[in-house]
Design a protein around this motif. Structure first.
Motif, mmCIF file in Angstrom:
data_model
loop_
_atom_site.group_PDB
_atom_site.id
_atom_site.type_symbol
_atom_site.label_atom_id
_atom_site.label_comp_id
_atom_site.label_asym_id
_atom_site.label_seq_id
_atom_site.Cartn_x
_atom_site.Cartn_y
_atom_site.Cartn_z
ATOM 1 N N LEU A 1 -12.591 106.970 89.174
ATOM 2 C CA LEU A 1 -12.157 105.637 88.758
ATOM 3 C C LEU A 1 -11.795 104.834 89.995
ATOM 4 N N SER A 2 -12.375 103.655 90.138
ATOM 5 C CA SER A 2 -12.047 102.809 91.286
ATOM 6 C C SER A 2 -10.666 102.191 91.096
ATOM 7 N N VAL A 3 -10.018 101.839 92.193
ATOM 8 C CA VAL A 3 -8.701 101.202 92.116
ATOM 9 C C VAL A 3 -8.815 99.862 91.399
ATOM 10 N N THR A 4 -9.918 99.176 91.628
ATOM 11 C CA THR A 4 -10.122 97.872 90.971
ATOM 12 C C THR A 4 -10.168 98.026 89.453
ATOM 13 N N ASP A 5 -10.950 99.001 88.975
ATOM 14 C CA ASP A 5 -11.026 99.228 87.531
ATOM 15 C C ASP A 5 -9.687 99.702 86.978
ATOM 16 N N LEU A 6 -9.000 100.532 87.739
ATOM 17 C CA LEU A 6 -7.684 101.004 87.307
ATOM 18 C C LEU A 6 -6.729 99.831 87.108
ATOM 19 N N ARG A 7 -6.682 98.938 88.077
ATOM 20 C CA ARG A 7 -5.764 97.795 87.984
ATOM 21 C C ARG A 7 -6.086 96.934 86.769
ATOM 22 N N ALA A 8 -7.371 96.803 86.462
ATOM 23 C CA ALA A 8 -7.762 96.029 85.274
ATOM 24 C C ALA A 8 -7.242 96.697 84.007
ATOM 25 N N MET A 9 -7.332 98.011 83.950
ATOM 26 C CA MET A 9 -6.852 98.741 82.780
ATOM 27 C C MET A 9 -5.338 98.643 82.666
ATOM 28 N N LEU A 10 -4.651 98.821 83.772
ATOM 29 C CA LEU A 10 -3.188 98.768 83.739
ATOM 30 C C LEU A 10 -2.689 97.386 83.325
ATOM 31 N N GLN A 11 -3.376 96.347 83.791
ATOM 32 C CA GLN A 11 -3.003 94.982 83.403
ATOM 33 C C GLN A 11 -3.209 94.782 81.902
ATOM 34 N N GLU A 12 -4.337 95.283 81.388
ATOM 35 C CA GLU A 12 -4.629 95.143 79.959
ATOM 36 C C GLU A 12 -3.637 95.928 79.111
ATOM 37 N N TYR A 13 -3.158 97.066 79.622
ATOM 38 C CA TYR A 13 -2.234 97.930 78.878
ATOM 39 C C TYR A 13 -0.768 97.567 79.116
ATOM 40 N N GLY A 14 -0.527 96.605 79.971
ATOM 41 C CA GLY A 14 0.839 96.172 80.228
ATOM 42 C C GLY A 14 1.669 97.133 81.055
ATOM 43 N N VAL A 15 1.028 97.910 81.922
ATOM 44 C CA VAL A 15 1.738 98.844 82.799
ATOM 45 C C VAL A 15 2.081 98.119 84.091
ATOM 46 N N GLU A 16 3.379 97.898 84.345
ATOM 47 C CA GLU A 16 3.800 97.098 85.493
ATOM 48 C C GLU A 16 4.751 97.817 86.436
ATOM 49 N N ASP A 17 5.273 98.969 86.039
ATOM 50 C CA ASP A 17 6.219 99.698 86.890
ATOM 51 C C ASP A 17 5.562 99.994 88.244
ATOM 52 N N PRO A 18 6.116 99.468 89.344
ATOM 53 C CA PRO A 18 5.487 99.632 90.664
ATOM 54 C C PRO A 18 5.276 101.096 91.053
ATOM 55 N N LYS A 19 6.226 101.950 90.715
ATOM 56 C CA LYS A 19 6.099 103.366 91.074
ATOM 57 C C LYS A 19 4.944 104.014 90.322
ATOM 58 N N VAL A 20 4.856 103.723 89.029
ATOM 59 C CA VAL A 20 3.778 104.282 88.208
ATOM 60 C C VAL A 20 2.433 103.771 88.703
ATOM 61 N N VAL A 21 2.355 102.462 88.960
ATOM 62 C CA VAL A 21 1.109 101.865 89.436
ATOM 63 C C VAL A 21 0.681 102.496 90.753
ATOM 64 N N SER A 22 1.634 102.680 91.666
ATOM 65 C CA SER A 22 1.326 103.269 92.976
ATOM 66 C C SER A 22 0.801 104.696 92.836
ATOM 67 N N GLU A 23 1.445 105.492 91.976
ATOM 68 C CA GLU A 23 1.019 106.884 91.777
ATOM 69 C C GLU A 23 -0.390 106.959 91.194
ATOM 70 N N LEU A 24 -0.676 106.069 90.232
ATOM 71 C CA LEU A 24 -1.988 106.089 89.603
ATOM 72 C C LEU A 24 -3.070 105.562 90.553
ATOM 73 N N GLU A 25 -2.725 104.603 91.397
ATOM 74 C CA GLU A 25 -3.692 104.120 92.392
ATOM 75 C C GLU A 25 -4.039 105.241 93.368
ATOM 76 N N GLU A 26 -3.046 106.032 93.746
ATOM 77 C CA GLU A 26 -3.299 107.170 94.631
ATOM 78 C C GLU A 26 -4.188 108.192 93.943
ATOM 79 N N ALA A 27 -3.947 108.403 92.644
ATOM 80 C CA ALA A 27 -4.785 109.335 91.883
ATOM 81 C C ALA A 27 -6.217 108.810 91.794
#
Length: 284
Positions: free
Chosen positions: A53-79
């Motif tokens: 999964l690209s970081v770009t696609d991940l960010r699109a999904m997180l935005q659509e799902y309303g995931v905004e916690d910076p720590k969670v976002v950072s961990e998932l971007e690393e994944a």
């Protein structure tokens, strides 16, 4: 020594987090795919953990799902960054069928492996010469050594110090079947003893006196996870099956494994049987 994090583990982390976030948002897979303007198959593959999964696609999904916690976002971007690349078994792709590759992805993330084979020592526990004897029975194939190398590489990962908990029921037929002859089986049984002595596996022998049970015709393995449901892998006359969605079927095999354990010898009696067989094959 701990092994490097496999890309499949990062894909699985993303799969669990994104599915949870989508469910929390009240979206079906089709709803989410349409909102993201993606094909449904793309989202399904991401949630199955079978693609990176690209970081770009991940960010699109997180935005659509309303995931905004910076720590969670950072961990998932690393994944997401770690989801790219080849899995450890990719160098053996020439001898791996797709269903088994999918299973290896699940197995790499499991923290528990339970299994049973009605007639052989399970592949996780086989010595090199035992495995070689099995492959030699079939038509000679120059790739057989590759298959043996794959089996041993997989074994090293499963049985490493910080690997998953391994619990296997060994049928008495497997313990007595002279695959490769008495000397090969003696070394195989001695290896099983070492695994138990070193605490790398829990092994129980299912005696002939246990009679009939629900898995006489096929081997099966259950993969357990701390944060997910069990995955089932069945291998038998009908082919192979990896399943994590049919909860009723998985429950049947969970019950079957517990039944096999209840019918098995104690750990102490299992080791006594193995000692007896080692001595028997030493005299043969």
């Amino acid at each position: 020594m701990p092994t490097a994090v496999d890309p499949s583990l990062n894909r699985r982390k993303l799969r669990l987090a994104l599915k949870t976030a989508r469910d929390k948002r009240g979206l079906t897979q089709r709803d989410a795919a349409e909102a993201l303007e993606w094909s449904l198959s793309k989202l399904i593959r991401i949630e199955a953990g079978t693609v990176s999964l690209s970081v770009t696609d991940l960010r699109a999904m997180l935005q659509e799902y309303g995931v905004e916690d910076p720590k969670v976002v950072s961990e998932l971007e690393e994944a997401a960054r770690g989801s790219k690349g080849q899995s450890w078994w990719s160098e053996y792709n020439d001898v791996i069928a797709q269903p088994f590759a999918q299973y290896l992805g699940y197995e790499s993330a499991a923290n528990e492996i339970r299994g049973y084979h009605p007639s052989l020592i399970p592949g996780h526990l086989q010595t090199a010469d035992y495995a070689a004897a099995l492959f030699e029975v079939a038509q000679p194939d120059p790739k057989n050594q590759r298959r043996i190398d794959l089996r041993l590489a997989r074994q090293e990962r499963v049985l490493q110090e910080d690997g998953p908990k391994v619990e296997m029921v060994l049928d008495e037929a497997a313990l007595r079947r002279q695959v490769g002859g008495p000397a090969t089986l003696r070394r195989q049984l001695s290896f099983l003893k070492e695994l138990v002595a070193e605490g790398r596996a829990t092994l129980l022998a299912l005696p002939f006196t246990a009679g009939a049970h629900n898995s006489l015709e096929s081997s099966f393995f259950l993969l357990g996870f701390q944060d997910d449901e069990d995955v089932l892998y069945v291998e038998g006359p009908g082919g192979t099956l990896s399943n994590r969605d049919n909860r009723e079927l998985i429950a049947q095999y969970q019950e079957c494994f517990e039944d096999l354990k209840n019918k098995s010898l104690s750990e102490e009696d299992t080791m006594a049987l193995i000692d007896e067989l080692i001595e028997q094959f030493r005299r043969t």
